[in-house]
Design a protein around this motif. Structure first.
Motif, PDB file in Angstrom:
ATOM      1  N   THR A 149      27.507  23.156  93.376  1.00  0.00           N
ATOM      2  CA  THR A 149      26.342  23.923  92.953  1.00  0.00           C
ATOM      3  C   THR A 149      26.391  24.190  91.450  1.00  0.00           C
ATOM      4  N   PHE A 150      25.261  24.555  90.892  1.00  0.00           N
ATOM      5  CA  PHE A 150      25.189  24.894  89.470  1.00  0.00           C
ATOM      6  C   PHE A 150      26.101  26.082  89.160  1.00  0.00           C
ATOM      7  N   THR A 151      26.107  27.082  90.040  1.00  0.00           N
ATOM      8  CA  THR A 151      26.967  28.257  89.853  1.00  0.00           C
ATOM      9  C   THR A 151      28.436  27.862  89.836  1.00  0.00           C
ATOM     10  N   THR A 152      28.835  27.025  90.776  1.00  0.00           N
ATOM     11  CA  THR A 152      30.235  26.596  90.855  1.00  0.00           C
ATOM     12  C   THR A 152      30.649  25.855  89.589  1.00  0.00           C
ATOM     13  N   SER A 153      29.800  24.957  89.115  1.00  0.00           N
ATOM     14  CA  SER A 153      30.149  24.216  87.893  1.00  0.00           C
ATOM     15  C   SER A 153      30.208  25.139  86.685  1.00  0.00           C
ATOM     16  N   LEU A 154      29.326  26.127  86.621  1.00  0.00           N
ATOM     17  CA  LEU A 154      29.348  27.090  85.518  1.00  0.00           C
ATOM     18  C   LEU A 154      30.608  27.955  85.578  1.00  0.00           C
ATOM     19  N   LYS A 155      30.974  28.400  86.773  1.00  0.00           N
ATOM     20  CA  LYS A 155      32.190  29.206  86.927  1.00  0.00           C
ATOM     21  C   LYS A 155      33.430  28.403  86.554  1.00  0.00           C
ATOM     22  N   GLU A 156      33.470  27.130  86.910  1.00  0.00           N
ATOM     23  CA  GLU A 156      34.613  26.293  86.546  1.00  0.00           C
ATOM     24  C   GLU A 156      34.691  26.104  85.038  1.00  0.00           C
ATOM     25  N   GLU A 157      33.535  25.979  84.398  1.00  0.00           N
ATOM     26  CA  GLU A 157      33.504  25.860  82.938  1.00  0.00           C
ATOM     27  C   GLU A 157      34.027  27.138  82.281  1.00  0.00           C
ATOM     28  N   ILE A 158      33.605  28.290  82.783  1.00  0.00           N
ATOM     29  CA  ILE A 158      34.080  29.567  82.253  1.00  0.00           C
ATOM     30  C   ILE A 158      35.582  29.706  82.484  1.00  0.00           C
ATOM     31  N   ALA A 159      36.044  29.319  83.675  1.00  0.00           N
ATOM     32  CA  ALA A 159      37.463  29.455  84.014  1.00  0.00           C
ATOM     33  C   ALA A 159      38.356  28.576  83.140  1.00  0.00           C
ATOM     34  N   LYS A 160      37.829  27.512  82.602  1.00  0.00           N
ATOM     35  CA  LYS A 160      38.621  26.613  81.745  1.00  0.00           C
ATOM     36  C   LYS A 160      38.543  26.996  80.271  1.00  0.00           C
ATOM     37  N   HIS A 161      37.627  27.874  79.924  1.00  0.00           N
ATOM     38  CA  HIS A 161      37.448  28.307  78.536  1.00  0.00           C
ATOM     39  C   HIS A 161      38.599  29.233  78.124  1.00  0.00           C
ATOM     40  N   ALA A 208      32.976  39.776  85.922  1.00  0.00           N
ATOM     41  CA  ALA A 208      32.109  40.161  87.039  1.00  0.00           C
ATOM     42  C   ALA A 208      31.378  38.935  87.588  1.00  0.00           C
ATOM     43  N   PHE A 209      30.914  38.061  86.700  1.00  0.00           N
ATOM     44  CA  PHE A 209      30.219  36.847  87.142  1.00  0.00           C
ATOM     45  C   PHE A 209      31.152  35.942  87.945  1.00  0.00           C
ATOM     46  N   LEU A 210      32.379  35.746  87.450  1.00  0.00           N
ATOM     47  CA  LEU A 210      33.331  34.914  88.181  1.00  0.00           C
ATOM     48  C   LEU A 210      33.598  35.470  89.576  1.00  0.00           C
ATOM     49  N   ALA A 211      33.585  36.788  89.695  1.00  0.00           N
ATOM     50  CA  ALA A 211      33.880  37.434  90.977  1.00  0.00           C
ATOM     51  C   ALA A 211      32.684  37.438  91.924  1.00  0.00           C
ATOM     52  N   VAL A 212      31.519  37.873  91.454  1.00  0.00           N
ATOM     53  CA  VAL A 212      30.389  38.112  92.360  1.00  0.00           C
ATOM     54  C   VAL A 212      29.047  37.615  91.823  1.00  0.00           C
ATOM     55  N   GLY A 213      29.084  36.727  90.837  1.00  0.00           N
ATOM     56  CA  GLY A 213      27.842  36.272  90.212  1.00  0.00           C
ATOM     57  C   GLY A 213      27.303  34.990  90.794  1.00  0.00           C
ATOM     58  N   ASN A 214      26.012  34.783  90.555  1.00  0.00           N
ATOM     59  CA  ASN A 214      25.325  33.581  90.995  1.00  0.00           C
ATOM     60  C   ASN A 214      24.189  33.330  90.013  1.00  0.00           C
ATOM     61  N   VAL A 215      23.943  32.071  89.686  1.00  0.00           N
ATOM     62  CA  VAL A 215      22.842  31.735  88.795  1.00  0.00           C
ATOM     63  C   VAL A 215      22.183  30.458  89.310  1.00  0.00           C
ATOM     64  N   SER A 216      20.850  30.426  89.219  1.00  0.00           N
ATOM     65  CA  SER A 216      20.131  29.245  89.691  1.00  0.00           C
ATOM     66  C   SER A 216      20.106  28.186  88.593  1.00  0.00           C
ATOM     67  N   ASN A 217      19.890  26.961  89.006  1.00  0.00           N
ATOM     68  CA  ASN A 217      19.818  25.843  88.074  1.00  0.00           C
ATOM     69  C   ASN A 217      18.498  25.930  87.302  1.00  0.00           C
ATOM     70  N   PRO A 218      18.568  26.042  85.976  1.00  0.00           N
ATOM     71  CA  PRO A 218      17.330  26.196  85.203  1.00  0.00           C
ATOM     72  C   PRO A 218      16.432  24.961  85.242  1.00  0.00           C
ATOM     73  N   SER A 219      16.978  23.803  85.560  1.00  0.00           N
ATOM     74  CA  SER A 219      16.141  22.597  85.606  1.00  0.00           C
ATOM     75  C   SER A 219      15.295  22.522  86.871  1.00  0.00           C
ATOM     76  N   THR A 220      15.620  23.335  87.871  1.00  0.00           N
ATOM     77  CA  THR A 220      14.837  23.303  89.108  1.00  0.00           C
ATOM     78  C   THR A 220      13.943  24.525  89.281  1.00  0.00           C
ATOM     79  N   SER A 221      14.385  25.683  88.789  1.00  0.00           N
ATOM     80  CA  SER A 221      13.582  26.874  89.068  1.00  0.00           C
ATOM     81  C   SER A 221      13.593  27.915  87.957  1.00  0.00           C
ATOM     82  N   GLY A 222      14.126  27.595  86.809  1.00  0.00           N
ATOM     83  CA  GLY A 222      14.257  28.611  85.772  1.00  0.00           C
ATOM     84  C   GLY A 222      15.486  29.457  86.066  1.00  0.00           C
ATOM     85  N   TYR A 223      15.953  30.157  85.071  1.00  0.00           N
ATOM     86  CA  TYR A 223      17.163  30.965  85.260  1.00  0.00           C
ATOM     87  C   TYR A 223      16.899  32.165  86.156  1.00  0.00           C
TER      88      TYR A 223
END
Length: 161
Positions: A2-14, A120-135
């Motif tokens: 999912t978009f959220t999972t890929s974003l969380k993985e990116e944050i976790a590697k930063h 907080a986002f890594l723990a309980v956050g979710n974000v939609s894919n902006p290319s499909t429905s906007g943020y």
């Protein structure tokens, strides 16, 4: 993935500094950890996040959490990571302000505030894919106090919530 999972993985590697790590860990643990008298327990589904939280606990507090990896076979097969901290529990609880409201002004720099939001986002956050429905960003907290803290931080950065 999912978009959220890929974003969380990116944050976790930063890479972040030790002060930012502390505030990220503070938000993360306050959001999802189970605090017992002599143990802090976390259950995670994402290996990158589990690795990051393990590393932060080890570097900040000098303790190595016990790791249990379980394979969950319900619906689809996936690994569950369980981190248990049994050393310095009282010190960690006090240091991450368990049960204490943190005000926006308590976090001095913008980097600390961002790190808290990231945790907080890594723990309980979710974000939609902006290319499909906007943020669409959401946090699902079980503690109203923590939800208000994150809301205040988002408002500090002029994000309407």
């Amino acid at each position: 993935m999912t978009f959220t999972t890929s974003l969380k993985e990116e944050i976790a590697k930063h890479e972040i500094n030790s002060i930012e790590s502390r505030y990220e860990l503070m938000a993360f643990l306050n959001s999802v950890a189970k605090f017992n008298k002599d143990e802090i327990s976390l259950t995670l589904e994402n290996a990158s996040i589990a690795r990051r939280i393990y590393k932060e606990i080890k570097e900040i507090y000098g303790v190595s959490p016990n790791i249990v990896i379980r394979v969950q076979k319900r619906f689809k097969i996936k690994q569950i990571y369980i981190l248990n901290v049994k050393e310095k529990v009282d010190f960690i609880k006090k240091d991450i302000s368990v049960g204490i409201k943190i005000e926006v002004d308590d976090l001095v720099s913008d980097e600390e505030k961002i790190a808290f939001i990231e945790g907080a986002f890594l723990a309980v956050g979710n974000v939609s894919n902006p290319s499909t429905s906007g943020y669409h960003l959401e946090f699902i907290f079980t503690k109203e106090r923590l939800a208000k803290q994150v809301l205040n931080l988002l408002e500090y950065f002029k994000l309407k919530a």
